[in-house]
Design a protein around this motif. Structure first.
Motif, short mmCIF file in Angstrom:
data_model
loop_
_atom_site.label_atom_id
_atom_site.label_comp_id
_atom_site.label_asym_id
_atom_site.label_seq_id
_atom_site.Cartn_x
_atom_site.Cartn_y
_atom_site.Cartn_z
N VAL A 101 0.82 -1.22 0.00
CA VAL A 101 0.00 0.00 0.00
C VAL A 101 0.86 1.27 0.00
N GLU A 102 2.08 1.15 0.49
CA GLU A 102 2.96 2.33 0.56
C GLU A 102 3.95 2.42 -0.60
N THR A 103 3.93 1.41 -1.47
CA THR A 103 4.95 1.34 -2.52
C THR A 103 4.43 1.90 -3.84
N PRO A 104 5.03 2.98 -4.34
CA PRO A 104 4.55 3.52 -5.62
C PRO A 104 4.84 2.57 -6.78
N LEU A 105 4.04 2.71 -7.81
CA LEU A 105 4.13 1.83 -8.97
C LEU A 105 5.54 1.84 -9.59
N GLU A 106 6.20 3.01 -9.53
CA GLU A 106 7.52 3.07 -10.18
C GLU A 106 8.52 2.13 -9.48
N VAL A 107 8.35 1.94 -8.16
CA VAL A 107 9.24 1.01 -7.45
C VAL A 107 8.88 -0.43 -7.82
N ASP A 108 7.57 -0.70 -7.92
CA ASP A 108 7.14 -2.03 -8.38
C ASP A 108 7.76 -2.33 -9.75
N ARG A 109 7.74 -1.32 -10.61
CA ARG A 109 8.28 -1.53 -11.98
C ARG A 109 9.79 -1.76 -11.94
N MET A 110 10.50 -1.02 -11.08
CA MET A 110 11.96 -1.21 -10.98
C MET A 110 12.27 -2.66 -10.58
N ILE A 111 11.49 -3.18 -9.65
CA ILE A 111 11.71 -4.56 -9.20
C ILE A 111 11.41 -5.54 -10.33
N PHE A 112 10.34 -5.30 -11.05
CA PHE A 112 10.00 -6.17 -12.19
C PHE A 112 11.07 -6.12 -13.28
N GLU A 113 11.62 -4.93 -13.53
CA GLU A 113 12.66 -4.81 -14.56
C GLU A 113 13.86 -5.69 -14.20
N THR A 114 14.27 -5.64 -12.93
CA THR A 114 15.46 -6.41 -12.53
C THR A 114 15.15 -7.90 -12.37
N ASP A 115 14.02 -8.21 -11.76
CA ASP A 115 13.77 -9.60 -11.37
C ASP A 115 13.04 -10.41 -12.43
N PHE A 116 12.35 -9.75 -13.34
CA PHE A 116 11.61 -10.50 -14.36
C PHE A 116 12.05 -10.16 -15.78
N LEU A 195 20.30 -6.23 2.31
CA LEU A 195 20.97 -4.92 2.27
C LEU A 195 20.59 -4.13 1.02
N SER A 196 20.56 -4.82 -0.13
CA SER A 196 20.30 -4.11 -1.39
C SER A 196 18.82 -4.06 -1.75
N SER A 197 17.95 -4.56 -0.86
CA SER A 197 16.50 -4.53 -1.13
C SER A 197 16.01 -3.10 -1.26
N LEU A 198 14.94 -2.92 -2.03
CA LEU A 198 14.38 -1.58 -2.20
C LEU A 198 13.30 -1.30 -1.16
N THR A 199 13.31 -0.09 -0.63
CA THR A 199 12.27 0.35 0.30
C THR A 199 11.19 1.08 -0.51
N LYS A 200 10.20 1.62 0.20
CA LYS A 200 9.06 2.21 -0.52
C LYS A 200 9.44 3.40 -1.40
N ASP A 201 10.52 4.11 -1.06
CA ASP A 201 10.90 5.25 -1.91
C ASP A 201 11.98 4.87 -2.93
N GLY A 202 12.23 3.58 -3.06
CA GLY A 202 13.20 3.11 -4.06
C GLY A 202 14.63 3.17 -3.57
N SER A 203 14.82 3.58 -2.28
CA SER A 203 16.20 3.63 -1.76
C SER A 203 16.59 2.26 -1.23
N ARG A 204 17.90 2.11 -0.94
CA ARG A 204 18.46 0.84 -0.49
C ARG A 204 18.09 0.64 0.99
N TYR A 205 17.63 -0.53 1.35
CA TYR A 205 17.22 -0.84 2.73
C TYR A 205 18.43 -0.82 3.68
N GLY A 206 19.53 -1.43 3.24
CA GLY A 206 20.79 -1.28 3.97
C GLY A 206 20.89 -2.02 5.29
N ILE A 207 19.99 -2.94 5.57
CA ILE A 207 20.03 -3.67 6.85
C ILE A 207 20.19 -5.16 6.56
N MET A 208 21.08 -5.81 7.33
CA MET A 208 21.18 -7.27 7.23
C MET A 208 20.10 -7.84 8.15
#
Ligand code: NAP
Length: 267
Positions: A101-116, A195-208
């Motif tokens: 609910v907090e994730t904008p479509l552009e972040v969803d698309r970034m994930i799809f571009e890399t993972d699919f 660590l490299s996971s994307l957060t809701k604003d598309g930034s790096r999560y950075g936590i193990m």
């Protein structure tokens, strides 16, 4: 002698984690590896390490798998220098740590571009080489969340489900064309993926994540994948608790939602 001896194996996401560990296992099995990822320095370091094990075993082709131009240039280099790809392992990926609910479509698309779409693009570019040559083996690294939904992973889980649909279909379409397909569904593996996971604003999560840290050792995961390729397994699940959750979903769907909700609170 293993079935990978003398084969050309192209591994994306080879600069760290599962991709790096598979590269080491593949060279130990006598294969020549083509290593791709964006971080050239890390690829150079790995190449040096692998050349000590087996001189002449490693070619690096840095690329961003989301860029069509990078993919066509890289495929041309492989064609000109090695001539063929026997095994393509679509492994590059990024995960997610955000509520749908907090994730904008552009972040969803970034994930799809890399993972699919990256895997679709590269596979479509490499497949003609395999079809016109002596066949080959396509591998997709999906995830257990490619078999069931999981909190904070909506787009990631969707992209990994999409990989299953695409590669299962390919396996059927290519059944009589001497091209094998293996789809891998890892559970939690101890790598830097959180660590490299994307957060809701598309930034790096950075936590193990603690759960990630306690995951299956990456070498064990890589060994299982390489073995599955050697024996031409159609699918491979790695991780006992996650595999149990998959069967819970099939046989006790109501229970699945309760367990997944609770498990998702522990990152
Ligand atoms: N670890 C787990 O628990 C787990 C579980 C299930 C599935 N998986 C899957 O396993 C695969 C490998 O993950 P990992 O755990 O080894 O994570 P990792 O250590 O973070 O490795 C991810 C790899 O993907 C590469 N990559 C990311 N974006 C890329 C891009 N745009 N172009 C080229 N390369 C890119 C990274 O290289 P650069 O940054 O250098 O480009 C890196 O080599 C992923 O597909 C992941 O979804 C992992």
């Amino acid at each position: 002698m293993t079935r990978l001896k003398g084969k050309n194996i192209w591994i994306t996401g080879a600069s760290s984690g599962i991709g790096k560990a598979m590269s080491i296992q593949a060279v130990r099995a006598g294969a020549r590896v083509i290593l791709s990822a964006r971080n050239k320095d890390k690829l150079e370091d790995l190449k040096q390490q692998l050349e000590n094990v087996s001189p002449g075993s490693t070619v690096i082709i840095p690329m961003d798998v989301t860029k069509a131009e990078d993919i066509s240039k890289s495929v041309q280099i492989v064609k000109d220098t090695l001539g063929k790809v026997d095994v393509l392992i679509n492994n590059a990926g990024i995960s997610q740590r955000s509520l749908a609910v907090e994730t904008p479509l552009e972040v969803d698309r970034m994930i799809f571009e890399t993972d699919f779409f990256s895997a679709v693009m590269l596979t479509k570019a490499v497949l003609p080489l395999m079809l016109n040559g002596s066949g080959g083996h396509l591998v997709a690294i999906s995830s257990m969340t490619g078999l069931f939904g999981y909190p904070m992973r909506s787009a990631y889980s969707a992209a990994k489900h999409a990989l299953r649909g695409f590669f299962e279909t390919l396996a059927i379409e290519l059944k009589d064309k001497n091209i094998n397909v293996t789809i891998v569904y890892p559970g939690r593996i101890h790598t830097d993926i959180s660590l490299s996971s994307l957060t809701k604003d598309g930034s790096r999560y950075g936590i193990m994540d603690r759960a990630q840290e306690k995951g299956i050792p990456v070498e064990k995961c890589a060994r299982k994948i390489i073995k599955a390729i050697e024996v031409n397994k159609k699918q491979l699940m790695i991780g006992f608790p996650e595999a149990c959750l998959y069967y819970v979903k099939i046989f006790f769907p109501a229970l699945f939602y309760n367990i997944a909700q609770k498990a998702g609170r522990i990152q």
